[in-house]
Write a protein that holds these residues in place. Sequence first.
Motif, mmCIF file in Angstrom:
data_model
loop_
_atom_site.group_PDB
_atom_site.id
_atom_site.type_symbol
_atom_site.label_atom_id
_atom_site.label_comp_id
_atom_site.label_asym_id
_atom_site.label_seq_id
_atom_site.Cartn_x
_atom_site.Cartn_y
_atom_site.Cartn_z
ATOM 1 N N ARG A 207 0.838 -1.210 0.000
ATOM 2 C CA ARG A 207 0.000 0.000 0.000
ATOM 3 C C ARG A 207 0.875 1.264 0.000
ATOM 4 N NH1 ARG A 207 -2.283 0.094 5.282
ATOM 5 N NH2 ARG A 207 -0.279 1.090 5.726
ATOM 6 N N ASP A 208 1.843 1.317 0.906
ATOM 7 C CA ASP A 208 2.650 2.532 1.041
ATOM 8 C C ASP A 208 3.565 2.734 -0.159
ATOM 9 O OD1 ASP A 208 1.448 2.918 3.476
ATOM 10 O OD2 ASP A 208 3.108 2.135 4.661
ATOM 11 N N SER A 209 4.182 1.662 -0.649
ATOM 12 C CA SER A 209 5.055 1.803 -1.814
ATOM 13 C C SER A 209 4.235 2.088 -3.068
ATOM 14 C CB SER A 209 5.912 0.550 -2.005
ATOM 15 O OG SER A 209 5.113 -0.610 -2.136
ATOM 16 N N GLY A 210 3.015 1.530 -3.130
ATOM 17 C CA GLY A 210 2.139 1.810 -4.256
ATOM 18 C C GLY A 210 1.748 3.283 -4.328
ATOM 19 N N ARG A 211 1.546 3.917 -3.181
ATOM 20 C CA ARG A 211 1.236 5.350 -3.154
ATOM 21 C C ARG A 211 2.383 6.160 -3.765
ATOM 22 N NH1 ARG A 211 -2.756 7.537 0.062
ATOM 23 N NH2 ARG A 211 -1.492 9.420 0.279
ATOM 24 N N LEU A 213 4.644 5.033 -6.020
ATOM 25 C CA LEU A 213 4.723 4.745 -7.447
ATOM 26 C C LEU A 213 3.600 5.433 -8.222
ATOM 27 C CD1 LEU A 213 5.690 0.956 -7.415
ATOM 28 C CD2 LEU A 213 7.167 2.909 -7.906
ATOM 29 N N LEU A 214 2.426 5.578 -7.599
ATOM 30 C CA LEU A 214 1.304 6.251 -8.251
ATOM 31 C C LEU A 214 1.327 7.759 -8.022
ATOM 32 C CD1 LEU A 214 -1.553 3.694 -7.466
ATOM 33 C CD2 LEU A 214 -0.388 4.066 -9.641
ATOM 34 N N GLN A 215 2.391 8.248 -7.374
ATOM 35 C CA GLN A 215 2.606 9.678 -7.121
ATOM 36 C C GLN A 215 1.454 10.319 -6.355
ATOM 37 O OE1 GLN A 215 3.764 10.845 -11.305
ATOM 38 N NE2 GLN A 215 5.616 11.516 -10.260
ATOM 39 N N ALA A 216 0.899 9.562 -5.401
ATOM 40 C CA ALA A 216 -0.098 10.134 -4.498
ATOM 41 C C ALA A 216 0.606 11.025 -3.482
ATOM 42 C CB ALA A 216 -0.860 9.026 -3.782
ATOM 43 N N ALA A 217 -0.136 11.930 -2.885
ATOM 44 C CA ALA A 217 0.438 12.777 -1.842
ATOM 45 C C ALA A 217 0.888 11.908 -0.676
ATOM 46 C CB ALA A 217 -0.584 13.804 -1.370
ATOM 47 N N PRO A 218 2.044 12.193 -0.091
ATOM 48 C CA PRO A 218 2.509 11.392 1.053
ATOM 49 C C PRO A 218 1.495 11.399 2.182
ATOM 50 C CG PRO A 218 4.269 12.820 0.255
ATOM 51 C CD PRO A 218 3.015 13.239 -0.458
ATOM 52 N N SER A 219 1.451 10.309 2.909
ATOM 53 C CA SER A 219 0.539 10.211 4.047
ATOM 54 C C SER A 219 0.820 11.352 5.031
ATOM 55 C CB SER A 219 0.727 8.867 4.744
ATOM 56 O OG SER A 219 -0.109 8.765 5.867
ATOM 57 N N GLY A 220 -0.232 12.032 5.446
ATOM 58 C CA GLY A 220 -0.068 13.149 6.377
ATOM 59 C C GLY A 220 -0.042 14.505 5.701
ATOM 60 N N LEU A 221 0.025 14.539 4.373
ATOM 61 C CA LEU A 221 0.001 15.809 3.639
ATOM 62 C C LEU A 221 -1.278 15.884 2.816
ATOM 63 C CD1 LEU A 221 3.696 16.154 2.352
ATOM 64 C CD2 LEU A 221 2.618 17.338 4.278
ATOM 65 N N TRP A 245 3.856 15.032 -4.194
ATOM 66 C CA TRP A 245 4.174 13.621 -4.347
ATOM 67 C C TRP A 245 5.479 13.325 -3.626
ATOM 68 C CZ3 TRP A 245 5.465 17.365 -7.732
ATOM 69 C CH2 TRP A 245 6.717 17.334 -8.327
ATOM 70 N N ALA A 246 5.922 12.078 -3.692
ATOM 71 C CA ALA A 246 7.187 11.682 -3.077
ATOM 72 C C ALA A 246 8.023 10.951 -4.115
ATOM 73 C CB ALA A 246 6.955 10.775 -1.861
ATOM 74 N N VAL A 247 9.260 11.386 -4.284
ATOM 75 C CA VAL A 247 10.173 10.694 -5.190
ATOM 76 C C VAL A 247 10.514 9.326 -4.611
ATOM 77 C CG1 VAL A 247 12.456 10.759 -6.262
ATOM 78 C CG2 VAL A 247 11.112 12.856 -6.055
ATOM 79 N N THR A 248 10.774 9.306 -3.309
ATOM 80 C CA THR A 248 10.983 8.081 -2.552
ATOM 81 C C THR A 248 10.557 8.374 -1.122
ATOM 82 O OG1 THR A 248 12.578 6.326 -2.021
ATOM 83 C CG2 THR A 248 13.377 8.603 -1.941
ATOM 84 N N SER A 249 10.600 7.400 -0.243
ATOM 85 C CA SER A 249 10.179 7.644 1.135
ATOM 86 C C SER A 249 11.084 8.692 1.776
ATOM 87 C CB SER A 249 10.231 6.335 1.934
ATOM 88 O OG SER A 249 11.447 5.654 1.724
ATOM 89 N N GLY A 250 10.450 9.641 2.486
ATOM 90 C CA GLY A 250 11.209 10.706 3.123
ATOM 91 C C GLY A 250 11.637 11.807 2.176
ATOM 92 N N TYR A 251 11.056 11.868 0.959
ATOM 93 C CA TYR A 251 11.459 12.858 -0.045
ATOM 94 C C TYR A 251 10.206 13.531 -0.613
ATOM 95 C CZ TYR A 251 14.614 14.543 -3.816
ATOM 96 O OH TYR A 251 15.375 15.305 -4.677
#
Length: 320
Positions: A207-211, A213-221, A245-251
């Motif tokens: 779920r989290d990695s799919g978000r 890859l699909l360029q969804a807004a990071p959780s919490g934003l 969006w997030a390029v990778t986790s924490g980005y």
Amino acid sequence: MSADRRGHGHGHALSATADRRYLAGALALIVGFMAVEVVAGVIANSIALISDAAHMLTDASAIVLALLAMRIAARPPRGAYTFGWKRAEILSAQVNGVTLLLLVAYFVYEGVHRLMEPPEVSGPVVVVTALAGIGVNALAVWLLSKADRRSLNVEGAFQHVLNDMYAFIATALSGVVVWLTGFRQADTIAALVVAALMLKAGWGLLRDSGRVLLQAAPSGLDPDEIGRVLAADPDVEEVHDLHVWAVTSGYPTLSAHVIVAEGSECHRARTRLADLLHERFEIGHTTLQVDHGLPGLDPHCSDPHGPRHSDPLKSPYGDP
């Protein structure tokens, strides 16, 4: 006028080096004990121990994959890869999530078979080996917990090892039950409980990695909240084409087209908004195109992307 605000420092490089060291330590523990467990499983005629050893092999594979992904992700941007290879960590998390779900399918299949035909198991050997496995996996979990688990790549390896520790706890308990009562189905029941935990962990990773890859807004934003905050600036008439969006986790990354009132200074407005995004939403990578709203000139592109954010009392372009 557009600009990119970046909050780079040296801490990330040091963290990545430390993460690799923690992962390598956990890998050495797991590979060493895996060999011991295979021998114990053969001696005890325990399919449960052999299955645990196979699970540890997937743990080792997950850590090796994480280490490779970290090395690839560290490559600098070049040519067509303008963000570098940072998404390699997300692909690694996807693989780890899929692997966990495949293991769930295997354990459920084997569980049904063993409920009907429970195998003979040497309880004492299973208990002793499982207790040793708990200790080894607990140490590996501790090492991985010291790494940066905000990285889905590290989190994927952590979840593999954590679930393996749960599997050893279940194996130890089932071994005690088989040893004391002869109820051989206890091993299968424990395996199905572990499968449920693995299902939860694997689905969370996918779920989290799919978000990402699909360029969804990071959780919490919340993009709508961000748009309202930007539009509330005294000089801003409207914000549109807002993407988070997030390029990778924490980005976390943001881009937007901002229209400011005629007479406002674009550079100062952009700097003020970038600082606001960094301080309030912890978004350090922002690209803001800031233009003046000119009378008679429609600032909207022919193919608008997403909603418009504005204060009806300030915007001359009508309700968003």
